[in-house]
Design a protein around this motif. Sequence first.
Motif, short mmCIF file in Angstrom:
data_model
loop_
_atom_site.label_atom_id
_atom_site.label_comp_id
_atom_site.label_asym_id
_atom_site.label_seq_id
_atom_site.Cartn_x
_atom_site.Cartn_y
_atom_site.Cartn_z
N UNK A 7 0.83 -1.20 0.00
CA UNK A 7 0.00 0.00 0.00
C UNK A 7 0.87 1.25 0.00
N UNK A 8 0.39 2.26 -0.67
CA UNK A 8 1.09 3.54 -0.70
C UNK A 8 0.84 4.25 0.62
N UNK A 9 1.91 4.68 1.25
CA UNK A 9 1.80 5.40 2.51
C UNK A 9 1.98 6.89 2.24
N UNK A 10 1.10 7.70 2.84
CA UNK A 10 1.15 9.14 2.62
C UNK A 10 1.17 9.87 3.96
N UNK A 11 1.83 11.03 4.02
CA UNK A 11 1.86 11.80 5.27
C UNK A 11 0.51 12.46 5.55
N UNK A 12 0.31 12.83 6.80
CA UNK A 12 -0.94 13.43 7.25
C UNK A 12 -1.46 14.59 6.40
N UNK A 13 -0.64 15.59 6.08
CA UNK A 13 -1.16 16.71 5.29
C UNK A 13 -1.68 16.28 3.91
N UNK A 14 -1.01 15.34 3.28
CA UNK A 14 -1.48 14.85 1.98
C UNK A 14 -2.75 14.01 2.17
N UNK A 38 0.40 4.02 10.17
CA UNK A 38 1.05 2.72 9.96
C UNK A 38 2.56 2.83 9.86
N UNK A 39 3.07 4.04 9.97
CA UNK A 39 4.51 4.22 9.91
C UNK A 39 4.88 5.66 10.17
N UNK A 40 6.17 5.91 10.05
CA UNK A 40 6.70 7.27 10.24
C UNK A 40 7.78 7.53 9.20
N UNK A 41 7.87 8.80 8.82
CA UNK A 41 8.98 9.28 7.99
C UNK A 41 9.52 10.50 8.71
N UNK A 45 3.72 11.30 10.54
CA UNK A 45 2.99 10.04 10.58
C UNK A 45 2.56 9.70 9.16
N UNK A 46 2.59 8.40 8.85
CA UNK A 46 2.19 7.92 7.53
C UNK A 46 0.92 7.10 7.64
N UNK A 47 0.06 7.25 6.64
CA UNK A 47 -1.23 6.58 6.64
C UNK A 47 -1.46 5.88 5.31
N UNK A 52 -7.62 6.25 5.45
CA UNK A 52 -8.08 7.64 5.56
C UNK A 52 -9.51 7.75 5.02
N UNK A 53 -9.76 7.15 3.86
CA UNK A 53 -11.10 7.21 3.28
C UNK A 53 -12.12 6.48 4.16
N UNK A 54 -11.71 5.38 4.78
CA UNK A 54 -12.62 4.65 5.67
C UNK A 54 -12.97 5.51 6.89
#
Length: 63
Positions: A7-14, A38-41, A45-47, A52-54
């Motif tokens: 799955x593609x992980x994206x940061x909170x603002x995105x 689900x992670x950190x960069x 925080x990465x989601x 997010x949609x759920x």
Amino acid sequence: MTRTEAPTLIPGPLAAQEAGVAPATIRKWVQLGRLTPVGRAGRAQLFRLEDVFAAERTTRRSR
């Protein structure tokens, strides 16, 4: 054998931009337990976008 895509992980603002909400809303969903990173960069925080949609759908239904 099929290859499964990670799955593609994206940061909170995105994530907020994709869901059409403010970044503060993403942080609030995390505080309320509706969304789990689900992670950190670094400090971000990465989601997973589908998570997010759920969370957005769940929030919309509970209004």
